[in-house]
Scaffold this motif. Structure first.
Motif, PDB file in Angstrom:
ATOM      1  N   SER A   1       0.829  -1.213   0.000  1.00 32.03           N
ATOM      2  CA  SER A   1       0.000   0.000   0.000  1.00 32.03           C
ATOM      3  C   SER A   1       0.861   1.261   0.000  1.00 32.03           C
ATOM      4  CB  SER A   1      -0.909  -0.014   1.232  1.00 32.03           C
ATOM      5  OG  SER A   1      -1.510   1.232   1.429  1.00 32.03           O
TER       6      SER A   1
ATOM      7  N   ASP B   1      -5.000   2.810  -1.563  1.00 29.56           N
ATOM      8  CA  ASP B   1      -5.940   3.018  -0.471  1.00 29.56           C
ATOM      9  C   ASP B   1      -6.417   1.653   0.028  1.00 29.56           C
ATOM     10  OD1 ASP B   1      -8.009   3.682   1.248  1.00 29.56           O
ATOM     11  OD2 ASP B   1      -9.287   4.548  -0.308  1.00 29.56           O
TER      12      ASP B   1
ATOM     13  N   ALA C   1      -5.439  -3.419  -8.044  1.00 30.27           N
ATOM     14  CA  ALA C   1      -5.292  -2.341  -7.064  1.00 30.27           C
ATOM     15  C   ALA C   1      -4.260  -1.316  -7.514  1.00 30.27           C
ATOM     16  CB  ALA C   1      -4.894  -2.918  -5.709  1.00 30.27           C
TER      17      ALA C   1
ATOM     18  N   LYS D   1      -5.760   2.090  -7.692  1.00 33.02           N
ATOM     19  CA  LYS D   1      -5.250   2.738  -6.472  1.00 33.02           C
ATOM     20  C   LYS D   1      -6.092   2.437  -5.235  1.00 33.02           C
ATOM     21  CE  LYS D   1      -1.651   4.578  -8.234  1.00 33.02           C
ATOM     22  NZ  LYS D   1      -0.389   3.978  -7.877  1.00 33.02           N
ATOM     23  N   LYS D   2      -6.776   1.273  -5.266  1.00 28.74           N
ATOM     24  CA  LYS D   2      -7.619   0.881  -4.149  1.00 28.74           C
ATOM     25  C   LYS D   2      -7.682  -0.637  -4.044  1.00 28.74           C
ATOM     26  CE  LYS D   2     -11.911   2.106  -2.027  1.00 28.74           C
ATOM     27  NZ  LYS D   2     -12.646   3.294  -1.783  1.00 28.74           N
TER      28      LYS D   2
ATOM     29  N   VAL E   1      -9.806  -3.497  -2.068  1.00 24.22           N
ATOM     30  CA  VAL E   1     -11.009  -3.714  -1.228  1.00 24.22           C
ATOM     31  C   VAL E   1     -11.279  -5.197  -1.071  1.00 24.22           C
ATOM     32  CG1 VAL E   1     -12.128  -1.536  -1.658  1.00 24.22           C
ATOM     33  CG2 VAL E   1     -12.541  -3.424  -3.200  1.00 24.22           C
TER      34      VAL E   1
END
Length: 107
Positions: free
Chosen positions: A49, A55, A100, A104-105, A107
């Motif tokens: 990360s 994020d 990701a 940029k995430k 989950v």
């Protein structure tokens, strides 16, 4: 998927873990392929990360990784003895990490 993304992820993994992987199958599970688990997996995700500015605020590690330690083994045993279902973990794959990096995430 973008070969630059794969190269960046490979470089990160090899540097972070001291490995010499040359490829990452999208459907391969991170923990199994990298032979990490528990706190090491969480440390890896945090480093991932930070390195790629991902994020992870909505990422729930308990959905993907079993905890480590004897206490968790006992908790699982007692839940099974009481007839409680232990939720099945969702596999986290290299494809998920590559996605990701693009979105940029995680989950």
């Amino acid at each position: 998927m973008n070969s630059d993304i794969e190269r960046e992820l490979l470089a990160f993994i090899n540097q972070e873990l001291g490995t010499k992987f040359t490829s990452l199958e999208n459907d391969a599970e991170v923990e199994k392929r990298l032979r990490i688990g528990g706190d090491d997996t969480l440390d890896f995700i945090l480093a991932f990360s930070k390195r790629f500015d991902i994020d992870i605020s909505e990422f729930e590690p308990a959905n993907y990784f079993a905890g480590e330690g004897l206490m968790l083994d006992f908790i699982g045993l007692f839940k099974r003895l009481k007839g409680e279902k232990i939720p099945k973990l969702i596999p986290l794959t290299f494809g998920d990490l590559k996605k990701a990096m693009l979105t940029k995430k995680l989950v």
